[in-house]
Design a protein around this motif. Structure first.
Motif, PDB file in Angstrom:
ATOM      1  N   LYS A   3       9.089  -5.396  -6.348  1.00 55.55           N
ATOM      2  CA  LYS A   3       9.887  -4.258  -5.928  1.00 55.55           C
ATOM      3  C   LYS A   3      11.117  -4.660  -6.198  1.00 55.55           C
ATOM      4  O   LYS A   3      12.054  -4.149  -6.949  1.00 55.55           O
ATOM      5  CB  LYS A   3       9.531  -3.619  -4.772  1.00 55.55           C
ATOM      6  N   GLU A  28       7.476  -7.298  -1.898  1.00 53.10           N
ATOM      7  CA  GLU A  28       6.279  -6.943  -2.389  1.00 53.10           C
ATOM      8  C   GLU A  28       6.060  -7.549  -4.055  1.00 53.10           C
ATOM      9  O   GLU A  28       5.793  -6.815  -5.050  1.00 53.10           O
ATOM     10  CB  GLU A  28       6.305  -5.356  -2.833  1.00 53.10           C
ATOM     11  N   TYR A  30       3.233  -9.018  -5.115  1.00 52.84           N
ATOM     12  CA  TYR A  30       2.031  -8.734  -5.824  1.00 52.84           C
ATOM     13  C   TYR A  30       1.554  -7.321  -5.579  1.00 52.84           C
ATOM     14  O   TYR A  30       0.262  -6.817  -5.651  1.00 52.84           O
ATOM     15  CB  TYR A  30       1.109  -9.522  -5.187  1.00 52.84           C
ATOM     16  N   GLY A  31       2.270  -6.278  -5.460  1.00 53.72           N
ATOM     17  CA  GLY A  31       2.142  -4.775  -5.316  1.00 53.72           C
ATOM     18  C   GLY A  31       2.614  -4.179  -4.085  1.00 53.72           C
ATOM     19  O   GLY A  31       3.069  -5.055  -3.344  1.00 53.72           O
ATOM     20  N   PRO A  32       2.502  -2.929  -3.991  1.00 51.49           N
ATOM     21  CA  PRO A  32       2.892  -2.306  -2.705  1.00 51.49           C
ATOM     22  C   PRO A  32       2.057  -2.955  -1.386  1.00 51.49           C
ATOM     23  O   PRO A  32       1.016  -3.362  -1.428  1.00 51.49           O
ATOM     24  CB  PRO A  32       2.396  -0.766  -2.686  1.00 51.49           C
ATOM     25  N   SER A  34       2.559  -5.695  -0.087  1.00 51.09           N
ATOM     26  CA  SER A  34       2.229  -7.172  -0.121  1.00 51.09           C
ATOM     27  C   SER A  34       3.523  -7.974   0.625  1.00 51.09           C
ATOM     28  O   SER A  34       4.625  -7.497   0.437  1.00 51.09           O
ATOM     29  CB  SER A  34       2.060  -7.713  -1.521  1.00 51.09           C
TER      30      SER A  34
END
Length: 97
Positions: A3, A28, A30-32, A34
């Motif tokens: 992010k 984030e 590895y994505g939302p 994380s």
């Protein structure tokens, strides 16, 4: 994808002409939702934004990493000579006459 990425420090990579080490805080990774990490990148061509190698370290592991790096420096740093081996003595262990 991450992010946000906030650079913490960039420094020259010893022994290279243009190499740099970059250290950044990544949210984030590895994505939302994380957990954030510290990203350590190595770029031989000086491009800290696109390093050839990188590693993500969870904040919970930073102290362990620092301990391991200090141990490596102490035990295997460039001035390290094992106490139990005398490099000037040939004990006939490796080939030769």
């Amino acid at each position: 994808m991450a992010k946000t990425q906030s650079e913490i420090k960039i420094f020259n990579l010893y022994g290279t002409k243009e190499g740099v080490v970059s250290v950044a805080h990544v949210t984030e990774p590895y994505g939302p939702k994380s957990e954030p990490v510290v990203s350590i990148g190595i770029s031989l061509n000086g491009n800290a934004k696109e390093p050839e190698w990188k590693v993500h370290i969870p904040y919970e592991n930073i102290d362990d990493l620092i301990d391991a790096l200090n141990l490596a420096k102490k035990e295997f740093g460039k001035d390290y000579i094992p106490e139990d081996i005398n490099p000037d003595v040939d004990e006939g262990i490796v080939g030769g006459e």
